[in-house]
Write an enzyme that holds these catalytic residues in place. Sequence first.
Site, PDB file in Angstrom:
ATOM      1  N   ARG A 105       0.813  -1.402   0.121  1.00 13.84           N
ATOM      2  CA  ARG A 105       0.046   0.086   0.126  1.00 13.84           C
ATOM      3  C   ARG A 105       0.981   1.301  -0.042  1.00 13.84           C
ATOM      4  O   ARG A 105       1.762   1.351   0.794  1.00 13.84           O
ATOM      5  CB  ARG A 105      -0.892  -0.124   1.237  1.00 13.84           C
ATOM      6  N   THR A 109      -1.183   7.667  -1.192  1.00 14.76           N
ATOM      7  CA  THR A 109      -2.327   7.547  -1.923  1.00 14.76           C
ATOM      8  C   THR A 109      -3.219   6.434  -1.036  1.00 14.76           C
ATOM      9  O   THR A 109      -4.485   6.454  -1.405  1.00 14.76           O
ATOM     10  CB  THR A 109      -2.023   7.198  -3.156  1.00 14.76           C
ATOM     11  N   ASP A 201      -0.716  -3.221  12.185  1.00 14.21           N
ATOM     12  CA  ASP A 201      -0.240  -3.898  11.121  1.00 14.21           C
ATOM     13  C   ASP A 201       0.024  -5.371  11.333  1.00 14.21           C
ATOM     14  O   ASP A 201       0.850  -5.752  11.973  1.00 14.21           O
ATOM     15  CB  ASP A 201       0.889  -3.096  10.730  1.00 14.21           C
ATOM     16  N   ASP A 204       3.506  -6.245  10.226  1.00 20.15           N
ATOM     17  CA  ASP A 204       4.777  -5.944  11.036  1.00 20.15           C
ATOM     18  C   ASP A 204       4.547  -6.919  12.504  1.00 20.15           C
ATOM     19  O   ASP A 204       5.666  -7.299  12.941  1.00 20.15           O
ATOM     20  CB  ASP A 204       4.385  -4.682  11.383  1.00 20.15           C
TER      21      ASP A 204
END
Length: 210
Positions: A105, A109, A201, A204
């Site tokens: 990602r 944006t 996340d 992560d």
Amino acid sequence: MSQNLTIIEHPLVQHKLTLMRREETPASSFRQLLWEISMLMTYEITRDLPLQEVTVNTPVCQTKAPLLSGKKLALVSIMRAGNGLLDGILELIPAARVGFVGLYRDEETLEPVEYYCKVPDQLENRLVIAVDPMLATGNSSVAAISRLKDEGAKEIRLLSLVAAPEGVTCVQKAHPDVRIYTASLDERLNENGYIVPGLGDAGDRMFGTR
């Protein structure tokens, strides 16, 4: 939300998800929990797989019994976090074909960028289960599903551990034929595109990176 959204509310699934949400849960425990919860969620997403009757010889007699029918299903990990769900599903369905769609990602944006794609053949004849722990904006899932359809997939299901309403709406708008399975429909996305309350996340936390 439409009938194409299934929230898996089994007590064991919800218990393990709560443990995963905890900030203090270490990467090793997070990975183990993700493996366990993915197996539990597999029962729900494969509940209606077609069966055929075959004849087998038991130690006692000959009998007729059910086996899975049709082409072996395809599991497609939306990398990198999808790999954590993939391992648990393969414990239950080791004969499944496996594919990968690599997306990251863009943090500015929030749009997905593809960097890798390798999927099984004859997707048009297989049930395809795409796996990604976090359905946040939905942009990556939409891009991955579009790629799978380009490769011939006709029947696709999406398995996500946690989903945001915005992500579910995005997928349902772009791909209304895709059934979504998740353990939790959370509150919303924050200004950075992360699920609230979420669990951070997933990639992560799985791999101990930032």
